[in-house]
Design an enzyme around this catalytic site. Sequence first.
Site: not given
Length: 375
Positions: A183-185, A189, A192, A277-281
């Site tokens: 998942q990404t938005r 970098h 990722h 990952g860290r602080d997802h969503a």
Amino acid sequence: MNLSAHGGKLVNIPDVSDREAHHTIEVSYGTAIRIMNMKMGILSPLKGFMGESDFHSVVENQRLENGLPWSIPYTLDIGEKEFRCVRAGDTVRLSQNSGVIAIMDVTDIYRYDRIEYCRKVFGTTSTDHPGVRNIRESTGICMAGEIKSANLPEIPFLKETLFPVDTRQIFLERGWKTVTGFQTRNVPHRGHEEMQRTALRVTDGIFINPVIGKKKPGDYRDEIIMKSYDTLINNYYPSNRVLFSPLHYEMSYGGPREAMIHAIMRKNFGCTHFVVGRDHAGIGNFYGPYDAQKNLQAFELGIEIMNMDEVFYCKKCEQLATSRDCSHVDGDRVHFSGTMVRDTLKNGLSPETYLFRKDVYETINRHDNKFVERV
Ligand SMILES: [Zn+2]
């Protein structure tokens, strides 16, 4: 490949054929997208908008009434006017820009406490939180029912968009037994990339599935995200190990709860693993950095959650690392942040190559309008 969809069977809602309806209700683009995602099975087992008992069960326990994990209510908000004239048992036609989107049989119309919703689902009632803002601006009246038939709305990047029937077929053809959903938005970098490579090392394939659609001002435009990933995938990844498709979806920034929906959607695409990952969503400081990972551990989701620590560049190690594999202090570490890349772009500078690929950066920099200005 994950053979079973969430709840057992991949939902597939047929196209609309002419059907009498008692009412026509105009819905937002976001609602049209949610209906599309139900039609195509991305939100399996949902086949419509939640009734009151599922709603309360999800808000209280992160489970549907039947016990299946599900963390955010899917509701169709209506206005006072519809509330007065639509009744349970009616058939409604949902339209968007005067095109028919769906036919729904209404089972239930109810009001809910918006403040209570925000407190339980988002863990805050602060209007600084965009998800809270959306709920507080809504009417708090929902119409529940099963979508009997639905059409695809007009969406950008339709040609590039894969649905679960497509991805499942491709995973099968490629012989991928294990597939990681990513998942990404954002534009990619090196942090990722490091997470994607970690997934590529342990599973047969990776499905990169960036969210596109409604944005906040300052977010990268969808086209920029698509093109920057094109560059990364074409120039660096083995083509037979990566599948890429946009996901049409509106973020609610629900952190721990939204992470569960993200995982379930990727399970429905056929992924066996999902990166959290860290602080997802998350957004701002509303959630702790690893709250999403903690929340998902408490549920049997039927997809393996691949917890990943924050990736940074360590000047002493001279490479990308996480605190699991680097012993140095914070002063030696360069952390990734959205603003870092944004500021570099705005100032016309080139970022360090250990933070950003030069060719990915150039792809982004070629565009005049990189960011969403207003929504
Ligand atoms: Zn180090």
